[in-house]
Design an enzyme around this catalytic site. Structure first.
Site, PDB file in Angstrom:
ATOM      1  CD  GLU A 100      -3.168   0.499   0.344  1.00 42.72           C
ATOM      2  OE1 GLU A 100      -2.708   1.154  -0.611  1.00 42.72           O
ATOM      3  OE2 GLU A 100      -4.326   0.625   0.735  1.00 42.72           O
ATOM      4  CG  ASP A 101      -0.904   4.578  -1.834  1.00 45.09           C
ATOM      5  OD1 ASP A 101      -1.603   3.903  -1.049  1.00 45.09           O
ATOM      6  OD2 ASP A 101      -1.407   5.323  -2.697  1.00 45.09           O
ATOM      7  CG  ASP A 104      -6.091   9.244   5.341  1.00 43.35           C
ATOM      8  OD1 ASP A 104      -5.974   9.632   6.519  1.00 43.35           O
ATOM      9  OD2 ASP A 104      -6.617   9.947   4.458  1.00 43.35           O
TER      10      ASP A 104
HETATM   11  P1  IMP Z   1      -7.883   5.226   3.538  1.00 48.68           P
HETATM   12  O1  IMP Z   1      -8.919   4.280   3.022  1.00 48.68           O
HETATM   13  O2  IMP Z   1      -8.515   6.449   4.162  1.00 48.68           O
HETATM   14  O3  IMP Z   1      -6.873   4.574   4.454  1.00 48.68           O
HETATM   15  O4  IMP Z   1      -7.138   5.813   2.297  1.00 48.68           O
HETATM   16  C1  IMP Z   1      -6.314   5.059   1.537  1.00 48.68           C
HETATM   17  C2  IMP Z   1      -6.086   5.632   0.167  1.00 48.68           C
HETATM   18  O5  IMP Z   1      -6.393   7.018   0.056  1.00 48.68           O
HETATM   19  C3  IMP Z   1      -4.610   5.534  -0.150  1.00 48.68           C
HETATM   20  O6  IMP Z   1      -4.295   4.277  -0.674  1.00 48.68           O
HETATM   21  C4  IMP Z   1      -4.408   6.683  -1.116  1.00 48.68           C
HETATM   22  O7  IMP Z   1      -4.692   6.250  -2.424  1.00 48.68           O
HETATM   23  C5  IMP Z   1      -5.411   7.718  -0.658  1.00 48.68           C
HETATM   24  N1  IMP Z   1      -4.767   8.703   0.235  1.00 48.68           N
HETATM   25  C6  IMP Z   1      -4.868   8.788   1.585  1.00 48.68           C
HETATM   26  N2  IMP Z   1      -4.142   9.796   2.078  1.00 48.68           N
HETATM   27  C7  IMP Z   1      -3.525  10.367   1.015  1.00 48.68           C
HETATM   28  C8  IMP Z   1      -2.587  11.458   0.876  1.00 48.68           C
HETATM   29  O8  IMP Z   1      -2.162  12.124   1.846  1.00 48.68           O
HETATM   30  N3  IMP Z   1      -2.196  11.729  -0.395  1.00 48.68           N
HETATM   31  C9  IMP Z   1      -2.641  11.035  -1.494  1.00 48.68           C
HETATM   32  N4  IMP Z   1      -3.487  10.000  -1.392  1.00 48.68           N
HETATM   33  C10 IMP Z   1      -3.929   9.671  -0.160  1.00 48.68           C
HETATM   34 MG    MG Z   2      -3.801   3.482  -2.352  1.00 43.97          MG
END
Ligand code: IMP
Ligand code: MG
Length: 178
Positions: A100-101, A104
């Site tokens: 995963e990148d 969040d």
């Molecule tokens: P989550 O589901 O909220 O954990 O978000 C995960 C996905 O949101 C990541 O795999 C990213 O593709 C995108 N994302 C979350 N935070 C960032 C950020 O700071 N910059 C760019 N993409 C983000």
């Molecule tokens: Mg992602």
């Protein structure tokens, strides 16, 4: 997107990323010694990290790609995850490493874990280049974390803002003009 509407603050350099990936790879190599892994690149954001990470591994690695989208064109999560591209081969009985990148809210990773666990892999673990511990909304385990960062929106090294800026070689903090 108009380039006049934002500035990018340099945050994590190419060298820092490279050194961190070498450390993560050492841990993964040790933990999976003697095993083959299926590394799963979660598209789109992870493709740059994935390419560097798999080239640092000394294990037999199969590569799979899983397309997901959870963010519209905004900088906050919609909370809804969609599969836009599925794996190309079976993972039953395999050691799976999700790459995963960034984690969040954790909602995307939680979705991926459930989605893949249903296919009965031998094991499943996760490597994330970045994580925002203060933004977590669900309980997910990430075995290999590159950098823990504050609740800021970052771009570059695969990460986008409205599909732009993925090609920056470093990670920057995005500042939008009011
Ligand atoms: P989550 O589901 O909220 O954990 O978000 C995960 C996905 O949101 C990541 O795999 C990213 O593709 C995108 N994302 C979350 N935070 C960032 C950020 O700071 N910059 C760019 N993409 C983000
Ligand atoms: Mg992602």
């Amino acid at each position: 997107m108009n380039p006049m509407d934002y500035t990018i603050e340099k945050f994590i350099s190419e060298k820092e990323i490279k050194d961190k990936i070498a450390k993560l790879a050492d841990q993964i190599n040790a933990d999976f010694d003697g095993k083959e892994i299926v590394a799963i690149c979660t598209l789109k954001g992870s493709f740059v990290f994935f390419s560097d990470l798999i080239r640092s591994l000394a294990l037999p690695v199969r590569c799979e790609f899983l397309g997901l989208s959870s963010y519209g064109n905004q900088t906050t999560t919609s909370g809804e995850v969609k599969v836009t591209l599925d794996l190309n081969s079976q993972i039953e009985g395999k050691h799976v490493l999700i790459v995963e990148d960034i984690v969040d809210s954790g909602i995307t990773l939680q979705f991926i874990l459930k989605y893949l666990e249903a296919r009965n892999p031998a094991s499943i673990s996760t490597a994330a280049l970045l994580s925002k511990p203060d933004a977590l909304k669900v309980d997910v385990d990430v075995e290999y974390v590159g950098f823990e960062i504050q609740n800021q929106f970052v771009v570059g090294y695969g990460l986008d803002y409205a599909e732009s800026l993925r090609g920056l070689p470093y990670i920057g903090i995005l500042h939008l003009e009011e």
